[in-house]
Design a protein around this motif. Structure first.
Motif, PDB file in Angstrom:
ATOM      1  N   TYR A  34      26.364  57.798 -41.080  1.00 21.60           N
ATOM      2  CA  TYR A  34      25.057  57.441 -41.633  1.00 21.60           C
ATOM      3  C   TYR A  34      23.988  58.083 -40.750  1.00 21.60           C
ATOM      4  N   PRO A  35      23.734  59.404 -40.959  1.00 30.52           N
ATOM      5  CA  PRO A  35      22.827  60.143 -40.073  1.00 30.52           C
ATOM      6  C   PRO A  35      21.421  59.538 -39.986  1.00 30.52           C
ATOM      7  N   GLU A  36      20.886  59.037 -41.075  1.00 33.38           N
ATOM      8  CA  GLU A  36      19.540  58.467 -41.029  1.00 33.38           C
ATOM      9  C   GLU A  36      19.485  57.229 -40.140  1.00 33.38           C
ATOM     10  N   GLY A  37      20.584  56.467 -40.091  1.00 39.69           N
ATOM     11  CA  GLY A  37      20.647  55.295 -39.230  1.00 39.69           C
ATOM     12  C   GLY A  37      21.254  55.578 -37.872  1.00 39.69           C
ATOM     13  N   ARG A  38      21.787  56.808 -37.683  1.00 40.57           N
ATOM     14  CA  ARG A  38      22.406  57.246 -36.433  1.00 40.57           C
ATOM     15  C   ARG A  38      23.582  56.352 -36.037  1.00 40.57           C
ATOM     16  N   PHE A  39      24.478  56.105 -37.022  1.00 40.56           N
ATOM     17  CA  PHE A  39      25.685  55.348 -36.736  1.00 40.56           C
ATOM     18  C   PHE A  39      26.823  55.805 -37.644  1.00 40.56           C
ATOM     19  N   THR A  40      28.049  55.457 -37.222  1.00 42.59           N
ATOM     20  CA  THR A  40      29.257  55.743 -37.988  1.00 42.59           C
ATOM     21  C   THR A  40      30.057  54.459 -38.094  1.00 42.59           C
ATOM     22  N   LEU A  41      30.633  54.234 -39.276  1.00 40.88           N
ATOM     23  CA  LEU A  41      31.530  53.099 -39.489  1.00 40.88           C
ATOM     24  C   LEU A  41      32.928  53.635 -39.757  1.00 40.88           C
ATOM     25  N   ALA A  42      33.905  53.064 -39.076  1.00 43.00           N
ATOM     26  CA  ALA A  42      35.305  53.399 -39.324  1.00 43.00           C
ATOM     27  C   ALA A  42      36.051  52.091 -39.551  1.00 43.00           C
ATOM     28  N   PHE A  43      36.870  52.055 -40.588  1.00 43.27           N
ATOM     29  CA  PHE A  43      37.643  50.864 -40.906  1.00 43.27           C
ATOM     30  C   PHE A  43      39.113  51.156 -40.650  1.00 43.27           C
ATOM     31  N   VAL A  44      39.764  50.280 -39.873  1.00 46.04           N
ATOM     32  CA  VAL A  44      41.180  50.425 -39.543  1.00 46.04           C
ATOM     33  C   VAL A  44      41.912  49.139 -39.886  1.00 46.04           C
ATOM     34  N   GLY A  45      43.197  49.273 -40.208  1.00 45.80           N
ATOM     35  CA  GLY A  45      43.979  48.083 -40.514  1.00 45.80           C
ATOM     36  C   GLY A  45      45.413  48.427 -40.838  1.00 45.80           C
ATOM     37  N   TYR A  46      46.174  47.394 -41.188  1.00 47.86           N
ATOM     38  CA  TYR A  46      47.597  47.550 -41.504  1.00 47.86           C
ATOM     39  C   TYR A  46      47.863  47.667 -42.995  1.00 47.86           C
ATOM     40  N   GLY A  47      46.844  47.509 -43.805  1.00 49.41           N
ATOM     41  CA  GLY A  47      47.026  47.606 -45.245  1.00 49.41           C
ATOM     42  C   GLY A  47      45.697  47.846 -45.921  1.00 49.41           C
ATOM     43  N   SER A  48      45.735  47.917 -47.217  1.00 52.96           N
ATOM     44  CA  SER A  48      44.559  48.194 -48.027  1.00 52.96           C
ATOM     45  C   SER A  48      43.489  47.119 -47.860  1.00 52.96           C
ATOM     46  N   GLU A  49      42.246  47.546 -47.839  1.00 53.62           N
ATOM     47  CA  GLU A  49      41.130  46.597 -47.783  1.00 53.62           C
ATOM     48  C   GLU A  49      41.092  45.693 -49.006  1.00 53.62           C
ATOM     49  N   ASP A  50      41.744  46.094 -50.080  1.00 50.87           N
ATOM     50  CA  ASP A  50      41.786  45.274 -51.286  1.00 50.87           C
ATOM     51  C   ASP A  50      42.557  43.977 -51.068  1.00 50.87           C
ATOM     52  N   SER A  51      43.501  43.997 -50.111  1.00 54.67           N
ATOM     53  CA  SER A  51      44.343  42.818 -49.930  1.00 54.67           C
ATOM     54  C   SER A  51      44.445  42.316 -48.490  1.00 54.67           C
ATOM     55  N   GLU A  52      44.017  43.111 -47.527  1.00 50.23           N
ATOM     56  CA  GLU A  52      44.167  42.764 -46.113  1.00 50.23           C
ATOM     57  C   GLU A  52      42.815  42.712 -45.417  1.00 50.23           C
ATOM     58  N   ALA A  53      42.690  41.840 -44.416  1.00 48.24           N
ATOM     59  CA  ALA A  53      41.520  41.866 -43.542  1.00 48.24           C
ATOM     60  C   ALA A  53      41.664  43.076 -42.611  1.00 48.24           C
ATOM     61  N   VAL A  54      40.564  43.741 -42.285  1.00 44.28           N
ATOM     62  CA  VAL A  54      40.589  44.946 -41.460  1.00 44.28           C
ATOM     63  C   VAL A  54      39.547  44.841 -40.358  1.00 44.28           C
ATOM     64  N   LEU A  55      39.532  45.831 -39.478  1.00 49.73           N
ATOM     65  CA  LEU A  55      38.518  45.929 -38.436  1.00 49.73           C
ATOM     66  C   LEU A  55      37.523  47.024 -38.794  1.00 49.73           C
ATOM     67  N   GLU A  56      36.268  46.711 -38.666  1.00 47.59           N
ATOM     68  CA  GLU A  56      35.196  47.713 -38.802  1.00 47.59           C
ATOM     69  C   GLU A  56      34.771  48.096 -37.392  1.00 47.59           C
ATOM     70  N   LEU A  57      34.942  49.357 -37.037  1.00 48.66           N
ATOM     71  CA  LEU A  57      34.495  49.875 -35.748  1.00 48.66           C
ATOM     72  C   LEU A  57      33.155  50.553 -35.979  1.00 48.66           C
ATOM     73  N   THR A  58      32.118  50.030 -35.353  1.00 49.12           N
ATOM     74  CA  THR A  58      30.768  50.563 -35.523  1.00 49.12           C
ATOM     75  C   THR A  58      30.372  51.332 -34.275  1.00 49.12           C
ATOM     76  N   HIS A  59      30.016  52.605 -34.465  1.00 47.07           N
ATOM     77  CA  HIS A  59      29.553  53.424 -33.349  1.00 47.07           C
ATOM     78  C   HIS A  59      28.097  53.801 -33.597  1.00 47.07           C
ATOM     79  N   ASN A  60      27.208  53.237 -32.772  1.00 48.26           N
ATOM     80  CA  ASN A  60      25.794  53.613 -32.802  1.00 48.26           C
ATOM     81  C   ASN A  60      25.654  54.824 -31.894  1.00 48.26           C
ATOM     82  N   TRP A  61      25.213  55.923 -32.464  1.00 47.73           N
ATOM     83  CA  TRP A  61      25.259  57.211 -31.780  1.00 47.73           C
ATOM     84  C   TRP A  61      24.524  57.231 -30.447  1.00 47.73           C
ATOM     85  N   ASP A  62      23.519  56.404 -30.285  1.00 42.96           N
ATOM     86  CA  ASP A  62      22.706  56.429 -29.072  1.00 42.96           C
ATOM     87  C   ASP A  62      23.103  55.368 -28.051  1.00 42.96           C
ATOM     88  N   THR A  63      24.239  54.704 -28.256  1.00 39.23           N
ATOM     89  CA  THR A  63      24.686  53.649 -27.341  1.00 39.23           C
ATOM     90  C   THR A  63      26.090  53.971 -26.847  1.00 39.23           C
TER      91      THR A  63
END
Length: 127
Positions: A34-63
């Motif tokens: 998200y260049p305008e907000g200067r951040f990236t979101l990455a979602f990781v997990g053991y299965g599909s987001e449709d059926s499993e809870a996952v982790l959202e890794l948020t990287h704010n580019w300036d931190t």
């Protein structure tokens, strides 16, 4: 209703994705910049987001790093053998901070590992 995800702010996104995928065996499900907000979101997990809870890794580019705070606890993962999971994590250069063994006031076998940002991940042995 169900839990969709838990969000963690991370200082080095590639390092964190490598930990959760290569050390803990999750899959990178999606990654969006998200260049305008200067951040990236990455979602990781053991299965599909449709059926499993996952982790959202948020990287704010300036931190580069964050204070973990004293209210956050840990992420918990079910594993069939906590000692074997610790051995596999160490073999992949992961950091085990509490070896597998019974919890302090019970008999459940647990262990703890730490991700690159210092977040704790509990391994709970479940057959």
């Amino acid at each position: 209703m169900r839990i969709l995800h838990t969000m963690l702010r991370v200082g080095d996104l590639d390092r964190s994705i490598a930990f959760y995928t290569e050390i803990l065996g999750m899959q990178l499900l999606r990654r969006n910049d998200y260049p305008e907000g200067r951040f990236t979101l990455a979602f990781v997990g053991y299965g599909s987001e449709d059926s499993e809870a996952v982790l959202e890794l948020t990287h704010n580019w300036d931190t580069a790093s964050y204070e973990l705070g004293n209210a956050y606890g840990h992420i918990a993962l079910a594993v069939p053998d906590a000692a074997a999971a610790c051995a596999a994590i160490k073999a992949r250069s992961g950091k085990v901070v509490r070896e597998a063994g019974p919890m302090k006031h019970g008999s459940t076998i647990i262990a703890f590992v730490e991700d690159p940002d210092g977040y704790k991940v509990e391994l709970i042995q479940r057959q």
